[in-house]
Design an enzyme around this catalytic site. Structure first.
Site, PDB file in Angstrom:
ATOM      1  N   GLU A 177      -3.316   2.847  -7.140  1.00  0.00           N
ATOM      2  CA  GLU A 177      -3.645   3.934  -6.225  1.00  0.00           C
ATOM      3  C   GLU A 177      -2.578   5.018  -6.349  1.00  0.00           C
ATOM      4  O   GLU A 177      -1.526   4.946  -5.700  1.00  0.00           O
ATOM      5  CB  GLU A 177      -3.686   3.419  -4.784  1.00  0.00           C
ATOM      6  CG  GLU A 177      -4.715   2.335  -4.557  1.00  0.00           C
ATOM      7  CD  GLU A 177      -5.108   2.226  -3.087  1.00  0.00           C
ATOM      8  OE1 GLU A 177      -6.211   2.670  -2.744  1.00  0.00           O
ATOM      9  OE2 GLU A 177      -4.314   1.731  -2.285  1.00  0.00           O
ATOM     10  N   HIS A 211       0.854  -1.195   0.000  1.00  0.00           N
ATOM     11  CA  HIS A 211       0.000   0.000   0.000  1.00  0.00           C
ATOM     12  C   HIS A 211       0.888   1.243   0.000  1.00  0.00           C
ATOM     13  O   HIS A 211       1.972   1.255   0.588  1.00  0.00           O
ATOM     14  CB  HIS A 211      -0.930   0.008   1.222  1.00  0.00           C
ATOM     15  CG  HIS A 211      -1.913   1.130   1.181  1.00  0.00           C
ATOM     16  ND1 HIS A 211      -1.620   2.385   1.666  1.00  0.00           N
ATOM     17  CD2 HIS A 211      -3.170   1.205   0.675  1.00  0.00           C
ATOM     18  CE1 HIS A 211      -2.664   3.173   1.460  1.00  0.00           C
ATOM     19  NE2 HIS A 211      -3.612   2.480   0.860  1.00  0.00           N
TER      20      HIS A 211
HETATM   21  P1  13P Z   1      -9.134   7.070   0.317  1.00  0.00           P
HETATM   22  O1  13P Z   1     -10.328   6.505  -0.420  1.00  0.00           O
HETATM   23  O2  13P Z   1      -9.497   7.519   1.701  1.00  0.00           O
HETATM   24  O3  13P Z   1      -8.436   8.111  -0.491  1.00  0.00           O
HETATM   25  O4  13P Z   1      -8.111   5.860   0.532  1.00  0.00           O
HETATM   26  C1  13P Z   1      -7.825   4.993  -0.522  1.00  0.00           C
HETATM   27  C2  13P Z   1      -6.925   3.923  -0.054  1.00  0.00           C
HETATM   28  O5  13P Z   1      -5.806   4.172   0.361  1.00  0.00           O
HETATM   29  C3  13P Z   1      -7.412   2.542  -0.085  1.00  0.00           C
HETATM   30  O6  13P Z   1      -6.391   1.654   0.181  1.00  0.00           O
END
Ligand code: 13P
Length: 268
Positions: free
Chosen positions: A172, A100
């Site tokens: 992400e 992550h």
């Molecule tokens: P947010 O949706 O709060 O931006 O977080 C996304 C995330 O890091 C999921 O792993």
């Protein structure tokens, strides 16, 4: 292309929720979503470590998969503070999240470590959810695609097409995540997902196209439909907007009809 039978919707609760809060969240989410057809939906929740054991029994496994936020690549030994695959298997965890953004950028995890974790997770028959994403500086320098390809190629070293059947990818972008994040536009996210899918195809052949690629980073009710309607986005990985069961349920129910439309548009 819409070749995946399911849409993948899940949340990472990060360092939030006590054991009791996690249980209550899962029970409420399950009650709200129990009627939804699981042949078309993979729903998952990734709570904090201390809540994992209780989380496992708070909702039926066939309706909500439970994931761990991190895992050591070793099975046991002198690794103070780490949690091993054997410990997660004992609890009955389904998914292990690896790499992550907050692990990479706050705790300095490297692509090599993510690779060891991916291999360990797949060896122990977990679903490995590898997270990748470029920083703002990398995006602005025009090297986002290269960064994504690098994170995939290094993070997936020695993973075979057969092993990749239990692999999920979350895209992400670092600049899109969390309270200070700006969500990626649906067009930008789709373009990056296309890069990721192309790379997975190069790594695993046709099997690479069966790997779900989820978007995460400030997903909210206002942008969820536009995102999921994109050709290359197979699911959404949500933080803040999913931490209340009623809100998550509402988001899921907004996304599902959009998905039907997308499928009908893509089918020959
Ligand atoms: P947010 O949706 O709060 O931006 O977080 C996304 C995330 O890091 C999921 O792993």
């Amino acid at each position: 292309m819409a070749r995946l039978a399911k849409v993948y919707l899940g949340t990472n609760t990060k360092m939030n929720k006590t054991i009791r809060e996690t249980q209550a969240f899962l029970q409420a989410l399950d009650a709200a979503t129990a009627d939804l057809d699981r042949a078309a939906l993979e729903l998952f929740v990734i709570p904090a470590y201390t809540a994992l054991y209780h989380a496992r029994s708070a909702a039926p496994r066939e309706r909500i998969k439970i994931g761990a936020q991190n895992m050591c690549w070793e099975e046991q030994g002198q690794y103070t503070g780490e949690i091993s695959p054997l410990m997660l298997a004992e609890i009955g965890i389904d998914v292990v999240m690896i790499g992550h953004s907050e692990r990479r950028h706050i705790f300095d995890e490297t692509d090599a470590q993510e690779n060891w974790k991916v291999l360990a997770a797949l060896r122990h028959d977990f679903t490995a959810l590898l997270c990748i994403g470029e920083t703002l500086a990398q995006k602005e320098s025009g090297i986002a695609d290269e960064m994504l390809r690098t994170q995939l190629i290094l993070g997936l070293q020695n993973v075979t097409a057969d092993m990749a059947q239990k692999l999920w990818i979350a895209y992400e972008p670092v600049w899109a995540i969390g309270e200070n994040g700006t969500p990626a536009s649906e067009a930008y996210a789709d373009a990056k997902h296309a890069v990721i899918k192309q790379c997975l195809r190069e790594l695993f052949g046709a099997a690479g196209l069966d790997i779900p690629v989820l978007y995460g980073g400030s997903v909210k009710p206002e942008n969820a439909v536009a995102l999921i309607s994109q050709t290359n986005i197979d699911g959404l990985f949500i933080g803040r907007s999913a931490w209340e069961a009623a809100r998550f349920n509402q988001l899921i129910r907004t996304v599902l009809p959009a998905l039907k439309l997308k499928r009908s548009r893509m089918e020959p």
